[in-house]
Every structure is written in structure tokens, then in C-alpha cells.
Design a protein around this motif. Structure first.
Motif, PDB file in Angstrom:
ATOM      1  N   GLU A  76     -20.965  57.221  11.762  1.00  0.00           N
ATOM      2  CA  GLU A  76     -21.120  58.358  12.663  1.00  0.00           C
ATOM      3  C   GLU A  76     -22.515  58.457  13.257  1.00  0.00           C
ATOM      4  O   GLU A  76     -22.689  58.917  14.386  1.00  0.00           O
ATOM      5  CB  GLU A  76     -20.776  59.650  11.919  1.00  0.00           C
ATOM      6  CG  GLU A  76     -20.845  60.888  12.777  1.00  0.00           C
ATOM      7  CD  GLU A  76     -20.240  62.113  12.107  1.00  0.00           C
ATOM      8  OE1 GLU A  76     -20.208  63.167  12.761  1.00  0.00           O
ATOM      9  OE2 GLU A  76     -19.822  62.011  10.942  1.00  0.00           O
ATOM     10  N   TRP A  77     -23.542  58.051  12.505  1.00  0.00           N
ATOM     11  CA  TRP A  77     -24.911  58.320  12.935  1.00  0.00           C
ATOM     12  C   TRP A  77     -25.661  57.096  13.420  1.00  0.00           C
ATOM     13  O   TRP A  77     -26.789  57.202  13.887  1.00  0.00           O
ATOM     14  CB  TRP A  77     -25.674  58.991  11.789  1.00  0.00           C
ATOM     15  CG  TRP A  77     -24.986  60.239  11.350  1.00  0.00           C
ATOM     16  CD1 TRP A  77     -24.285  60.445  10.197  1.00  0.00           C
ATOM     17  CD2 TRP A  77     -24.859  61.456  12.096  1.00  0.00           C
ATOM     18  NE1 TRP A  77     -23.745  61.696  10.179  1.00  0.00           N
ATOM     19  CE2 TRP A  77     -24.083  62.352  11.323  1.00  0.00           C
ATOM     20  CE3 TRP A  77     -25.336  61.877  13.338  1.00  0.00           C
ATOM     21  CZ2 TRP A  77     -23.765  63.639  11.754  1.00  0.00           C
ATOM     22  CZ3 TRP A  77     -25.024  63.163  13.769  1.00  0.00           C
ATOM     23  CH2 TRP A  77     -24.255  64.027  12.974  1.00  0.00           C
ATOM     24  N   GLY A  78     -25.044  55.931  13.341  1.00  0.00           N
ATOM     25  CA  GLY A  78     -25.730  54.714  13.784  1.00  0.00           C
ATOM     26  C   GLY A  78     -25.452  54.377  15.239  1.00  0.00           C
ATOM     27  O   GLY A  78     -24.589  54.975  15.886  1.00  0.00           O
ATOM     28  N   PRO A  79     -26.175  53.398  15.765  1.00  0.00           N
ATOM     29  CA  PRO A  79     -26.000  53.000  17.171  1.00  0.00           C
ATOM     30  C   PRO A  79     -24.637  52.364  17.435  1.00  0.00           C
ATOM     31  O   PRO A  79     -24.214  52.262  18.588  1.00  0.00           O
ATOM     32  CB  PRO A  79     -27.139  52.004  17.396  1.00  0.00           C
ATOM     33  CG  PRO A  79     -27.486  51.491  16.046  1.00  0.00           C
ATOM     34  CD  PRO A  79     -27.241  52.629  15.102  1.00  0.00           C
ATOM     35  N   LYS A  80     -23.956  51.912  16.377  1.00  0.00           N
ATOM     36  CA  LYS A  80     -22.658  51.259  16.532  1.00  0.00           C
ATOM     37  C   LYS A  80     -21.494  52.251  16.412  1.00  0.00           C
ATOM     38  O   LYS A  80     -20.352  51.847  16.155  1.00  0.00           O
ATOM     39  CB  LYS A  80     -22.494  50.148  15.480  1.00  0.00           C
ATOM     40  CG  LYS A  80     -23.508  49.025  15.616  1.00  0.00           C
ATOM     41  CD  LYS A  80     -23.393  48.310  16.963  1.00  0.00           C
ATOM     42  CE  LYS A  80     -24.363  47.144  17.059  1.00  0.00           C
ATOM     43  NZ  LYS A  80     -24.297  46.481  18.390  1.00  0.00           N
ATOM     44  N   ALA A 109     -28.188  54.810  22.761  1.00  0.00           N
ATOM     45  CA  ALA A 109     -27.511  53.552  22.432  1.00  0.00           C
ATOM     46  C   ALA A 109     -27.300  52.675  23.664  1.00  0.00           C
ATOM     47  O   ALA A 109     -26.862  51.525  23.542  1.00  0.00           O
ATOM     48  CB  ALA A 109     -26.169  53.839  21.761  1.00  0.00           C
ATOM     49  N   LYS A 110     -27.598  53.236  24.861  1.00  0.00           N
ATOM     50  CA  LYS A 110     -27.464  52.505  26.126  1.00  0.00           C
ATOM     51  C   LYS A 110     -26.081  51.853  26.283  1.00  0.00           C
ATOM     52  O   LYS A 110     -25.958  50.614  26.384  1.00  0.00           O
ATOM     53  CB  LYS A 110     -28.565  51.455  26.258  1.00  0.00           C
ATOM     54  CG  LYS A 110     -29.960  52.067  26.362  1.00  0.00           C
ATOM     55  CD  LYS A 110     -31.013  50.980  26.522  1.00  0.00           C
ATOM     56  CE  LYS A 110     -32.383  51.571  26.854  1.00  0.00           C
ATOM     57  NZ  LYS A 110     -32.832  52.599  25.895  1.00  0.00           N
ATOM     58  N   HIS A 148     -20.047  54.855  21.319  1.00  0.00           N
ATOM     59  CA  HIS A 148     -21.172  54.170  21.960  1.00  0.00           C
ATOM     60  C   HIS A 148     -20.768  52.757  22.400  1.00  0.00           C
ATOM     61  O   HIS A 148     -21.196  52.276  23.450  1.00  0.00           O
ATOM     62  CB  HIS A 148     -22.364  54.032  21.004  1.00  0.00           C
ATOM     63  CG  HIS A 148     -22.875  55.329  20.475  1.00  0.00           C
ATOM     64  ND1 HIS A 148     -23.831  55.383  19.473  1.00  0.00           N
ATOM     65  CD2 HIS A 148     -22.584  56.613  20.773  1.00  0.00           C
ATOM     66  CE1 HIS A 148     -24.100  56.659  19.193  1.00  0.00           C
ATOM     67  NE2 HIS A 148     -23.350  57.416  19.971  1.00  0.00           N
ATOM     68  N   THR A 149     -19.978  52.088  21.564  1.00  0.00           N
ATOM     69  CA  THR A 149     -19.628  50.688  21.807  1.00  0.00           C
ATOM     70  C   THR A 149     -18.420  50.536  22.729  1.00  0.00           C
ATOM     71  O   THR A 149     -18.084  49.410  23.123  1.00  0.00           O
ATOM     72  CB  THR A 149     -19.314  49.977  20.478  1.00  0.00           C
ATOM     73  OG1 THR A 149     -18.206  50.641  19.844  1.00  0.00           O
ATOM     74  CG2 THR A 149     -20.526  50.000  19.545  1.00  0.00           C
TER      75      THR A 149
END
Length: 443
Positions: free
Chosen positions: A268-272, A296-297, A276-277
Motif C-alpha cells: 500500500e505504501w511503496g512506489p509499486k 511514483a511518476k 501507480h503501476t
């Protein structure tokens, strides 16, 4: 509330034995300290990230500038367990003012007397909470007439969506009703063997923020009757929410297939995070997700809208589930008048609330701050400001044993969506009975 999962907060409130049953309270009308005299008060809060603690220090610095005789000793990264221990023991090092991320514990804070009733302070200051705070925030800071806490920024839940995926699927606007939402979720789902190349929406209760209470917020449940007994077995809003969620689980491939896919996705809290992906095209989440997603762009444009509502409540589209941080004054404090000056400043001074909101990107917690021209935000953030100000937005009511009843509902949700519990009516009846039993034992 960046940095803390609401599900973690719920689990903590449900499993921890918070606040001793012995009453620690004293009447707030007994506060006799002179707030204009030179004094130092202790403020304990839960924020821990560098940017957040810096924002808290700036907030307190603004207060000290306005109140030069009151000095504030700030202690951060304080969990509810640590706060509760200090509220019970008291002493010169204990907090005079506290803030907590766990609104589910307001019932415990109030009923135990650990925090003082702030109604007399509001009256003395000529502040009307009903016209100062958004409706849902005003509700979750009190229990049975005892306003032992006050909102200190909030969280509003809405719908994030992948505009690129919408375009490819021929969807021109975000869904407003549940039937539109379910149809869009199916259109956006692209299978890949036993899994998914793209999932329209992860409906499972083990997903990211897709808890039973967040779903139920869109259906406006009552939770309890006037006598304090659970209504989950008799309120049609509850059965409707469970029925429609289970139908969506089945239509998107079934519980087992969805769970298998979920376990392959990021946290839940990571860039992945799967939104986001692009692995999940729509996401139920709070206002903090926007900043995380932008950081996370992602390779797509992010859209934000209110969560859909049941078809028979289409006229209430725009509402959402509201929660947030609370502040209160310790009953053991010998400096309650000085403590009130800090609480009043942090929670009702428009510029102070706006400045804090701008710094940590949570929703302002007063109606005036929500409309302030000094707010700085991505235009999409306004969706959450509108949800917070919407009088139809909902929250979970306070209970004497905190969030235990919400955990009980969630546990049944796990059993029902997985097929382990097949009889919805019987399951909700058993859930209501358990909630009533737990509350009776807690009193």
C-alpha cells in the motif's frame, strides 16, 4: 494521513486493551490555571515523518508567537498505547494535550474520562462546533454527548482512476452510481490466463483501503439504534453494501482468482502500489494517495472523483467516508486552560489549520479552512475538500470499546466474500449479536 494505514489503526484499536477501566477523569470545569501566566505544557502527537514533524513544530511555533507566555514541549511519534499509559499515570512529564490518528478510540477516550469534555471550553470561548467543523468530523469527535476530542485535519476517501485506461476502454467520465462503477470495472479488466494484465478494481476486503467501513460509508449505514444496539442485521444499507461487493467480486473473476492476483502486487505504501503501476485501473483511497501516486511518476494521467453511490442514492453523489486525526486535553493535566489555548489554536484558527494542511497534505478540518484562498494544492485535491464539506459524507460512530465493532464486521466480510459464510442474513444477525455482546462486556 500519510504514513499510517487505516487498517493498521483499526487492527490496533480492536486488539489493544486501551485505557484502563478505572475512570481517570475530572470535570473540565475544574480547570483553574491561569493561561496568561508563564507556563509550559506537554503536547504528544503521533506524526513521525521528517516533513510532518517539521510541520507540527511550525504549527506550535505559530501558537507560541501568539501566546508568548505558554511554552510547548513537543513529543512526537507517540502511539496510542504510549499515550494511554501516560493518560492513566499523569505527572509532570505526561501530556497535557494529545493527538491521535485513531478516531475509532474516541468512545474509549470519552467514556473512560481520560480526556476532558471540551463542550464547556467551546462555550466559554464562544465557538459553536456545529458550525465550525464539517458534519462527519463533528460527529466522530464525541461520544454520548461528551465532546472529549476535536478534529485536527482529516482524511476523505474518493476514487482514483487511470485516465489512459478509461480512454482505451471507451469510458468518458468517472462512474457516479454503483451500477456504472461495476460496469466500468468489468470494461477495464483485461485477463491474462488465470490472472490479469489489468484489473478494473480490486474489490476484496483485503485490498488497499477497501475495508467494509469504507464501502459502507457510501451507503450511509446507521450502525446503532437510539439504544446503542447494533443495526447491521436490520439496516438495508448494510445488506446492500455486502451484496453488491460480493457480486462485483464474482463478476471480476471470483475471490480465489482475485486473491491470487492481489498477492503478486505491491504494498500500500511503496512506489509499486498497483494503481501507480497501472495494474489496477481504479482505486478507493484517501487524499494522501495523490501525492504518492504523482511521486511514483506513473505513465498515465491520474483522475480523481468522489466514490460512486448506490443507484437509489444517486442524488447524494459527491459524498464520501471521512475520518482523521483528533486532539484532546488530558484529564490528569493541571494546566487545562493553557492546554485549551493550544487546542483551540491548532483546531479552530483558520490560518493555522490551513498552514498545517498545506504542509502535510491532509484535508483541513474546519469549514472556513476548507474555503480558504490560502490553501495550496493540486486542482485534483479539491475533490477531497468537497467530499469533506459535503453534509452527506459519513463516518463510523464512536463506541465504548473503540473499533471492535468495525473489526467484527470486517471479519464477517472476509468470510462472506470468500464463500465461507453463505447466508448473508444469518451472518449479519450473528455479527450484530457479537457486537452487542462485546459492547455490553466493555461497559
Amino acid at each position: 494521513m500519510p504514513g499510517i494505514s487505516r487498517k493498521v489503526a483499526l487492527a490496533a484499536s480492536a486488539s489493544a486493551v486501551l485505557l484502563a477501566t478505572a475512570c481517570t477523569g475530572q470535570s473540565s470545569s475544574g480547570a483553574e490555571d491561569d493561561p496568561s501566566a508563564e507556563t509550559t505544557i506537554n503536547f504528544w502527537h503521533a506524526w513521525s515523518a521528517p516533513a510532518e514533524t517539521k510541520a507540527v513544530k511550525a504549527l506550535v511555533a505559530g501558537f507560541e508567537k501568539a501566546h508568548p507566555t505558554i511554552h510547548v514541549n513537543v513529543v512526537g511519534n507517540m502511539t496510542d498505547d504510549k499515550i494511554n499509559q501516560a493518560l492513566r499515570s499523569g505527572g509532570t512529564k505526561a501530556p497535557d494535550v494529545i493527538s491521535s490518528f485513531t478516531t475509532n478510540n474516541v468512545g474509549k477516550f470519552c467514556s473512560s474520562g481520560a480526556l476532558v469534555d471540551l463542550n464547556p471550553f467551546f462555550e466559554k470561548s464562544g465557538i459553536d462546533p456545529e458550525t465550525t467543523f464539517p458534519k462527519a468530523m463533528n460527529e466522530y469527535t464525541q461520544f454520548e454527548g461528551d465532546r472529549c476530542s476535536v478534529p485536527l485535519l482529516g482524511d476523505a476517501y474518493g476514487l482514483y482512476y487511470n485516465k489512459t485506461a478509461f480512454e482505451k476502454a471507451g469510458i468518458t467520465s468517472p462512474p457516479k452510481t454503483w451500477s456504472q462503477f461495476a460496469a466500468d470495472a468489468k470494461k477495464l479488466t483485461v485477463s491474462d490466463g488465470d490472472g490479469y494484465r489489468q484489473l478494473g478494481f480490486m474489490p476484496n476486503y483485503h485490498g488497499w483501503e477497501t475495508t467494509t467501513e469504507h464501502y459502507l460509508g457510501q451507503f450511509s449505514p446507521t450502525y446503532f439504534d437510539k439504544d446503542g444496539r447494533s443495526t447491521v442485521a436490520t439496516d438495508p444499507a448494510v445488506s446492500a453494501a455486502f451484496t453488491l461487493q460480493k457480486k462485483l467480486v464474482d463478476e471480476l473473476g471470483g475471490y480465489q482468482r482475485l486473491e491470487k492476483y492481489r498477492t503478486t502486487l505491491g504494498d500500500e505504501w511503496g512506489p509499486k502500489h498497483p494503481f501507480h503501476t497501472g495494474q489496477v485501473a481504479m482505486q478507493l483511497d484517501g487524499e494522501w494517495r495523490l501525492g504518492m501516486a504523482l511521486d511514483a511518476k506513473p505513465g498515465f494521467e491520474i483522475g480523481v472523483a468522489p466514490l460512486p453511490v448506490p443507484d437509489d442514492q444517486a442524488d447524494q453523489y459527491g459524498k464520501g467516508y471521512i475520518t482523521g486525526t483528533i486532539a484532546g486535553i488530558a484529564a490528569t493535566s493541571k494546566k487545562q486552560n493553557a492546554a485549551w489555548e493550544l487546542v483551540k489554536y491548532m483546531t479552530t484558527d483558520t490560518d493555522a489549520v490551513v498552514g498545517f494542511s498545506n504542509a502535510i497534505h491532509n484535508v483541513p478540518s474546519t469549514l472556513a479552512a476548507l474555503k480558504s484562498p490560502k490553501l495550496t494544492y493540486d486542482p485534483r485535491f479539491k475533490t477531497f475538500l468537497d467530499i469533506a464539506a459535503n453534509p452527506n459524507s459519513t463516518t463510523s460512530p464512536a463506541s465504548v470499546n473503540g473499533g471492535v465493532y468495525l473489526a467484527t464486521i470486517q471479519e464477517f466480510g472476509y468470510a462472506y466474500e470468500s464463500g465461507k459464510a453463505k447466508d448473508l442474513k444469518a451472518g449479519l444477525a450473528a455479527t450484530a449479536k457479537q457486537i452487542d455482546t462485546d459492547i455490553a462486556q466493555a461497559k
